[in-house]
Design a protein around this motif. Structure first.
Motif, PDB file in Angstrom:
ATOM      1  N   CYS A  32      62.763  25.128  22.315  1.00  8.49           N
ATOM      2  CA  CYS A  32      63.286  23.778  22.538  1.00  8.49           C
ATOM      3  C   CYS A  32      62.299  22.997  23.394  1.00  8.49           C
ATOM      4  O   CYS A  32      62.077  23.324  24.559  1.00  8.49           O
ATOM      5  CB  CYS A  32      64.652  23.842  23.210  1.00  8.49           C
ATOM      6  N   SER A  33      61.725  21.989  22.781  1.00  4.97           N
ATOM      7  CA  SER A  33      60.765  21.147  23.473  1.00  4.97           C
ATOM      8  C   SER A  33      60.920  19.721  22.965  1.00  4.97           C
ATOM      9  O   SER A  33      60.551  19.423  21.828  1.00  4.97           O
ATOM     10  CB  SER A  33      59.340  21.649  23.212  1.00  4.97           C
ATOM     11  N   PRO A  34      61.457  18.846  23.790  1.00  3.86           N
ATOM     12  CA  PRO A  34      61.635  17.465  23.351  1.00  3.86           C
ATOM     13  C   PRO A  34      60.319  16.788  22.982  1.00  3.86           C
ATOM     14  O   PRO A  34      60.307  15.842  22.202  1.00  3.86           O
ATOM     15  CB  PRO A  34      62.315  16.780  24.526  1.00  3.86           C
ATOM     16  N   GLN A  61      64.317  21.514  15.313  1.00  8.66           N
ATOM     17  CA  GLN A  61      64.868  21.423  16.658  1.00  8.66           C
ATOM     18  C   GLN A  61      66.396  21.292  16.668  1.00  8.66           C
ATOM     19  O   GLN A  61      66.999  21.140  17.727  1.00  8.66           O
ATOM     20  CB  GLN A  61      64.263  20.220  17.396  1.00  8.66           C
ATOM     21  N   CYS A  64      68.570  22.786  19.266  1.00  9.82           N
ATOM     22  CA  CYS A  64      68.312  22.307  20.622  1.00  9.82           C
ATOM     23  C   CYS A  64      69.023  20.993  20.945  1.00  9.82           C
ATOM     24  O   CYS A  64      69.051  20.580  22.113  1.00  9.82           O
ATOM     25  CB  CYS A  64      66.807  22.097  20.807  1.00  9.82           C
ATOM     26  N   LEU A  65      69.581  20.347  19.938  1.00  5.89           N
ATOM     27  CA  LEU A  65      70.115  18.997  20.140  1.00  5.89           C
ATOM     28  C   LEU A  65      71.227  18.927  21.181  1.00  5.89           C
ATOM     29  O   LEU A  65      71.301  17.964  21.947  1.00  5.89           O
ATOM     30  CB  LEU A  65      70.576  18.410  18.810  1.00  5.89           C
ATOM     31  N   TYR A  68      69.657  18.825  24.504  1.00  2.00           N
ATOM     32  CA  TYR A  68      69.079  17.514  24.766  1.00  2.00           C
ATOM     33  C   TYR A  68      70.169  16.509  25.146  1.00  2.00           C
ATOM     34  O   TYR A  68      69.963  15.658  26.009  1.00  2.00           O
ATOM     35  CB  TYR A  68      68.311  16.999  23.547  1.00  2.00           C
ATOM     36  N   ASP A  71      71.092  16.858  28.772  1.00  2.00           N
ATOM     37  CA  ASP A  71      70.041  16.478  29.722  1.00  2.00           C
ATOM     38  C   ASP A  71      70.156  14.984  30.009  1.00  2.00           C
ATOM     39  O   ASP A  71      70.011  14.157  29.106  1.00  2.00           O
ATOM     40  CB  ASP A  71      68.671  16.801  29.128  1.00  2.00           C
ATOM     41  N   LEU A  74      67.419  12.749  28.607  1.00  2.00           N
ATOM     42  CA  LEU A  74      67.255  12.651  27.158  1.00  2.00           C
ATOM     43  C   LEU A  74      68.483  12.094  26.445  1.00  2.00           C
ATOM     44  O   LEU A  74      68.383  11.625  25.317  1.00  2.00           O
ATOM     45  CB  LEU A  74      66.929  14.039  26.575  1.00  2.00           C
ATOM     46  N   ARG A  75      69.618  12.166  27.099  1.00  3.39           N
ATOM     47  CA  ARG A  75      70.900  11.781  26.478  1.00  3.39           C
ATOM     48  C   ARG A  75      70.848  10.387  25.864  1.00  3.39           C
ATOM     49  O   ARG A  75      71.333  10.176  24.744  1.00  3.39           O
ATOM     50  CB  ARG A  75      72.026  11.856  27.495  1.00  3.39           C
ATOM     51  N   TYR A  77      68.504   8.792  24.504  1.00  2.00           N
ATOM     52  CA  TYR A  77      67.765   8.745  23.243  1.00  2.00           C
ATOM     53  C   TYR A  77      68.528   9.458  22.127  1.00  2.00           C
ATOM     54  O   TYR A  77      68.649   8.952  21.018  1.00  2.00           O
ATOM     55  CB  TYR A  77      66.379   9.372  23.408  1.00  2.00           C
ATOM     56  N   VAL A  78      69.045  10.637  22.439  1.00  2.00           N
ATOM     57  CA  VAL A  78      69.726  11.451  21.436  1.00  2.00           C
ATOM     58  C   VAL A  78      71.068  10.838  21.041  1.00  2.00           C
ATOM     59  O   VAL A  78      71.516  10.990  19.909  1.00  2.00           O
ATOM     60  CB  VAL A  78      69.909  12.899  21.952  1.00  2.00           C
TER      61      VAL A  78
END
Length: 97
Positions: A32-34, A61, A64-65, A68, A71, A74-75, A77-78
């Motif tokens: 998992c790597s954004p 990925q 991993c969502l 994300y 986080d 990152l929230r 964006y996702v």
């Protein structure tokens, strides 16, 4: 005696083949790597159509969502409307965490 040895060798070979065929395939671990999602950044921020590379990385990925989404950095964006459009266009179901 030769027939018995031959049968024993055949039986062992069949058991070995069965074990190999029945063994469940191992899934490759996803790192998992954004940063790997950078090819999707333009589509997410501007609403432009996602590239094929973006969709490939998104599918890779997918496990991993949820991480994300949890986080705080990152929230946004996702969880954005454009991100939802991107996952839909790429054929990836939006995660239910």
């Amino acid at each position: 005696m030769k027939n018995l040895s031959f049968l024993a060798v055949c039986a062992v070979a069949m058991v070995a083949a069965a074990v190999l065929l029945w063994e469940a395939p191992t899934a490759e671990a996803v790192t998992c790597s954004p940063v790997q999602m950078s090819s999707c950044l333009t589509a997410i921020t501007n609403g432009s159509p996602p590239s094929s590379q973006c969709c490939a990385k998104l599918k890779e990925q997918k496990p991993c969502l949820c991480g994300y989404l949890k986080d705080p950095n990152l929230r946004q964006y996702v969880n954005s409307p454009n991100a939802r459009k991107v996952v839909a266009k790429c054929g990836v179901p939006y995660p239910k965490c």
